[in-house]
Enzyme design. Structure first.
Site, mmCIF file in Angstrom:
data_model
loop_
_atom_site.group_PDB
_atom_site.id
_atom_site.type_symbol
_atom_site.label_atom_id
_atom_site.label_comp_id
_atom_site.label_asym_id
_atom_site.label_seq_id
_atom_site.Cartn_x
_atom_site.Cartn_y
_atom_site.Cartn_z
ATOM 1 N N ARG A 1 4.107 0.600 2.382
ATOM 2 C CA ARG A 1 4.310 -0.541 3.280
ATOM 3 C C ARG A 1 4.047 -1.803 2.465
ATOM 4 O O ARG A 1 2.935 -2.021 1.991
ATOM 5 C CB ARG A 1 3.369 -0.476 4.487
ATOM 6 C CG ARG A 1 3.711 -1.551 5.537
ATOM 7 C CD ARG A 1 2.988 -1.297 6.848
ATOM 8 N NE ARG A 1 1.709 -1.949 6.925
ATOM 9 C CZ ARG A 1 1.502 -3.202 7.356
ATOM 10 N NH1 ARG A 1 2.522 -3.953 7.757
ATOM 11 N NH2 ARG A 1 0.280 -3.698 7.402
ATOM 12 N N CYS B 1 1.167 10.782 9.397
ATOM 13 C CA CYS B 1 2.084 10.225 10.399
ATOM 14 C C CYS B 1 3.506 10.276 9.840
ATOM 15 O O CYS B 1 3.735 9.857 8.705
ATOM 16 C CB CYS B 1 1.699 8.786 10.725
ATOM 17 S SG CYS B 1 2.774 8.037 11.959
ATOM 18 N N ARG C 1 0.852 -1.204 0.000
ATOM 19 C CA ARG C 1 0.000 0.000 0.000
ATOM 20 C C ARG C 1 0.881 1.245 0.000
ATOM 21 O O ARG C 1 2.001 1.215 0.499
ATOM 22 C CB ARG C 1 -0.923 0.016 1.202
ATOM 23 C CG ARG C 1 -0.262 0.067 2.584
ATOM 24 C CD ARG C 1 0.061 1.438 3.073
ATOM 25 N NE ARG C 1 0.336 1.476 4.504
ATOM 26 C CZ ARG C 1 1.156 2.329 5.071
ATOM 27 N NH1 ARG C 1 1.836 3.198 4.349
ATOM 28 N NH2 ARG C 1 1.334 2.329 6.380
ATOM 29 N N GLU D 1 -1.499 -3.078 12.507
ATOM 30 C CA GLU D 1 -0.845 -2.348 13.582
ATOM 31 C C GLU D 1 -1.607 -2.504 14.896
ATOM 32 O O GLU D 1 -2.834 -2.502 14.921
ATOM 33 C CB GLU D 1 -0.790 -0.874 13.198
ATOM 34 C CG GLU D 1 0.155 -0.124 14.061
ATOM 35 C CD GLU D 1 0.569 1.184 13.406
ATOM 36 O OE1 GLU D 1 -0.238 1.761 12.671
ATOM 37 O OE2 GLU D 1 1.705 1.596 13.648
ATOM 38 N N GLU E 1 -6.589 7.309 7.803
ATOM 39 C CA GLU E 1 -5.441 8.071 8.350
ATOM 40 C C GLU E 1 -4.891 9.066 7.325
ATOM 41 O O GLU E 1 -4.500 10.184 7.659
ATOM 42 C CB GLU E 1 -4.360 7.100 8.801
ATOM 43 C CG GLU E 1 -3.149 7.785 9.371
ATOM 44 C CD GLU E 1 -2.123 6.816 9.928
ATOM 45 O OE1 GLU E 1 -2.517 5.796 10.517
ATOM 46 O OE2 GLU E 1 -0.919 7.073 9.758
ATOM 47 N N ARG F 1 -5.340 5.584 0.750
ATOM 48 C CA ARG F 1 -4.432 4.471 0.929
ATOM 49 C C ARG F 1 -4.703 3.575 -0.280
ATOM 50 O O ARG F 1 -5.810 3.038 -0.425
ATOM 51 C CB ARG F 1 -4.719 3.713 2.236
ATOM 52 C CG ARG F 1 -4.209 4.434 3.487
ATOM 53 C CD ARG F 1 -2.709 4.337 3.584
ATOM 54 N NE ARG F 1 -2.137 5.165 4.633
ATOM 55 C CZ ARG F 1 -1.877 4.751 5.861
ATOM 56 N NH1 ARG F 1 -2.187 3.516 6.226
ATOM 57 N NH2 ARG F 1 -1.308 5.555 6.724
ATOM 58 N N THR G 1 5.901 8.435 10.214
ATOM 59 C CA THR G 1 6.449 7.114 9.856
ATOM 60 C C THR G 1 6.143 6.754 8.405
ATOM 61 O O THR G 1 6.712 5.814 7.866
ATOM 62 C CB THR G 1 5.861 5.990 10.743
ATOM 63 O OG1 THR G 1 4.457 5.933 10.516
ATOM 64 C CG2 THR G 1 6.159 6.225 12.198
ATOM 65 N N ARG H 1 4.227 -7.057 12.654
ATOM 66 C CA ARG H 1 2.902 -6.674 13.161
ATOM 67 C C ARG H 1 2.067 -7.931 13.360
ATOM 68 O O ARG H 1 2.429 -9.008 12.887
ATOM 69 C CB ARG H 1 2.170 -5.741 12.173
ATOM 70 C CG ARG H 1 2.831 -4.387 12.032
ATOM 71 C CD ARG H 1 2.002 -3.424 11.193
ATOM 72 N NE ARG H 1 2.669 -2.140 11.077
ATOM 73 C CZ ARG H 1 2.154 -1.063 10.514
ATOM 74 N NH1 ARG H 1 0.943 -1.108 9.982
ATOM 75 N NH2 ARG H 1 2.818 0.061 10.450
HETATM 76 P P1 ADP Z 1 -1.607 -0.139 6.944
HETATM 77 O O1 ADP Z 1 -0.952 -1.272 6.292
HETATM 78 O O2 ADP Z 1 -2.553 0.504 6.019
HETATM 79 O O3 ADP Z 1 -0.610 0.757 7.558
HETATM 80 P P2 ADP Z 1 -2.630 -1.900 9.085
HETATM 81 O O4 ADP Z 1 -1.336 -2.344 9.656
HETATM 82 O O5 ADP Z 1 -3.707 -1.542 10.061
HETATM 83 O O6 ADP Z 1 -2.499 -0.597 8.179
HETATM 84 O O7 ADP Z 1 -3.155 -3.017 8.111
HETATM 85 C C1 ADP Z 1 -4.343 -2.847 7.413
HETATM 86 C C2 ADP Z 1 -5.003 -4.167 7.051
HETATM 87 O O8 ADP Z 1 -4.241 -4.808 6.052
HETATM 88 C C3 ADP Z 1 -5.104 -5.140 8.222
HETATM 89 O O9 ADP Z 1 -6.347 -5.802 8.148
HETATM 90 C C4 ADP Z 1 -3.995 -6.109 7.933
HETATM 91 O O10 ADP Z 1 -4.200 -7.398 8.490
HETATM 92 C C5 ADP Z 1 -4.038 -6.149 6.414
HETATM 93 N N1 ADP Z 1 -2.807 -6.658 5.829
HETATM 94 C C6 ADP Z 1 -1.566 -6.141 5.946
HETATM 95 N N2 ADP Z 1 -0.682 -6.884 5.278
HETATM 96 C C7 ADP Z 1 -1.375 -7.904 4.709
HETATM 97 C C8 ADP Z 1 -1.021 -9.013 3.886
HETATM 98 N N3 ADP Z 1 0.231 -9.224 3.478
HETATM 99 N N4 ADP Z 1 -2.022 -9.860 3.512
HETATM 100 C C9 ADP Z 1 -3.297 -9.648 3.880
HETATM 101 N N5 ADP Z 1 -3.682 -8.633 4.653
HETATM 102 C C10 ADP Z 1 -2.743 -7.757 5.071
HETATM 103 C C1 CIR Z 2 1.951 5.578 17.695
HETATM 104 O O1 CIR Z 2 2.594 6.599 17.905
HETATM 105 O O2 CIR Z 2 2.189 4.492 18.214
HETATM 106 C C2 CIR Z 2 0.772 5.666 16.740
HETATM 107 N N1 CIR Z 2 0.500 7.043 16.473
HETATM 108 C C3 CIR Z 2 1.069 4.926 15.444
HETATM 109 C C4 CIR Z 2 2.434 5.189 14.889
HETATM 110 C C5 CIR Z 2 2.584 4.814 13.436
HETATM 111 N N2 CIR Z 2 2.905 3.532 13.155
HETATM 112 C C6 CIR Z 2 4.130 2.965 13.015
HETATM 113 O O3 CIR Z 2 4.991 2.899 13.876
HETATM 114 N N3 CIR Z 2 4.327 2.410 11.846
#
Ligand code: ADP
Ligand code: CIR
Length: 342
Positions: free
Chosen positions: A266, A257, A112, A300, A211, A215, A259, A295
């Site tokens: 990501r 953010c 993403r 997250e 966020e 995305r 990060t 994660r």
């Molecule tokens: P983001 O990736 O947008 O920063 P999250 O860590 O919250 O946010 O992940 C968003 C969603 O994407 C979650 O439901 C997570 O389980 C899913 N996800 C992340 N990586 C994968 C993957 N490789 N396969 C399937 N689902 C994934």
């Molecule tokens: C935090 O500070 O923990 C949250 N605001 C999320 C931070 C962003 N995520 C990350 O570390 N990739």
């Protein structure tokens, strides 16, 4: 506004870098859209268990609050204040390695990127009207995407609870009520202006006004990183013809953010590592070496289930997109090798 009190056990980058001196310099500053230090740090002050603790309300938050933002950015991404980010989204330079030929370890792959529209404040600072305007603009562009990318936009406010639950469970839709985003002001007027677009196969999706304003997501079952990346590049090429994204010469794509700055990318796999998962030290040694983050199975701030982890790049700024994919590939290769050895 008084200097915030952080509990002793607090390890957020905010608590580390918001010294009383930095606070004094920044406390009365406002960005070009009127975003304040108080707003930028609210999430980390309300939630001392934050990893980072700050959010930007607009692109100008990064230079305006630089004495706080720069050291946080440097520690998270390893990006020095005098460095300049380079993007490389022109072509698919990535040469894949066959990681899991029997399909025993990698369950799915997802890449993403975050994007925000040029000229609008970011989630923590945007007004209700501006958010609706962004949703409208993005929706118009999404609904004319061609070929395999074509699909439908689903406003969150019109989505049935059971559909929402199942989209979240299957990893397609964002979770609701993230307390860090709530404190940062990102969830104001929820669910208005939020939604999800996906194509028929649900391998190309766009989250709108979570966020970040967009995305952009490519995902599929299995470990074919190359195919997932090619689809993402194709989508970006289309979207960039009509949408202009907030971009900075030094910091790359601007996100709420810190990060996510730079590539805002990501790239992750869901991978079964039941044995290595029990050997935390070895597991963390490998991920650290390859600049990867671990994660849980629902993203997250979630936990792992049945030895399945979400492994992705930690750095997004100061690295190019092909470098990120290279780090992920090498790291996942090393993780699978270690799992097999145990
Ligand atoms: P983001 O990736 O947008 O920063 P999250 O860590 O919250 O946010 O992940 C968003 C969603 O994407 C979650 O439901 C997570 O389980 C899913 N996800 C992340 N990586 C994968 C993957 N490789 N396969 C399937 N689902 C994934
Ligand atoms: C935090 O500070 O923990 C949250 N605001 C999320 C931070 C962003 N995520 C990350 O570390 N990739």
């Amino acid at each position: 506004m008084c200097y915030p009190k952080f509990p002793e056990e607090c390890t957020s980058l905010l608590s580390k870098y918001l010294t009383p001196e930095v606070f004094d310099v920044l406390k009365d500053k406002r960005t070009s859209t009127g975003f304040t230090l108080n707003q930028a740090i609210r999430s980390g002050v309300e939630h001392p268990d934050s990893g980072i603790g700050v959010y930007a309300g607009d692109a100008d938050s990064y230079p305006t609050f630089a004495p706080l933002m720069d050291p946080i950015i440097e520690e998270y991404h390893g990006f020095k204040p005098h460095s300049c980010h380079k993007i490389n989204l022109k072509s698919n330079h990535f040469i894949p390695k066959i990681l899991d030929p029997e399909g025993k370890y990698i369950l799915s792959t997802r890449i993403r990127v975050g994007r925000n529209l040029k000229g609008y404040p970011l989630g923590p600072g945007i007004s209700r009207e501006q958010r609706l305007e962004v949703a409208q603009k993005v929706r118009q562009v999404l609904t004319v995407l061609p070929d395999d990318l074509s699909g439908m936009f689903y406003p969150l406010s019109e989505m049935e609870a059971s559909i929402k639950r199942s989209l979240i469970k299957d990893h397609f839709l964002f979770k609701e009520g993230d307390r860090f985003l709530e404190a940062a002001g990102v969830n104001r007027h929820w669910p208005e202006g939020r939604g999800i677009f996906h194509n028929k196969d649900k391998n190309f999706l766009v989250w709108v006004n979570e966020e970040d304003q967009l995305r952009i997501i490519s995902m599929e079952k299995g470990g074919d990183i190359s195919s997932v990346y090619a689809r993402l590049l194709k989508a970006l090429r289309h979207l960039e013809t009509t949408l202009e994204f907030e971009f900075d010469e030094r910091l790359g794509y601007i996100t709420s953010c810190p990060t996510n700055l730079g590539t805002a990318m990501r790239a992750s796999v869901h991978i079964a590592l039941p044995k290595l998962g029990e050997r935390k030290k070895q597991f963390h040694r490998i991920t650290k070496k390859h600049h990867l983050q671990i994660r849980g199975i629902h993203g997250e701030h979630s936990t792992s289930k049945e030895g399945i982890y979400d492994i992705s790049n930690k750095r997004r700024l100061g690295v190019t997109e092909p470098q990120i994919l290279h780090d992920l590939t090498e790291g996942v290769y090393a993780l699978i090798h270690a799992e097999k050895q145990i």
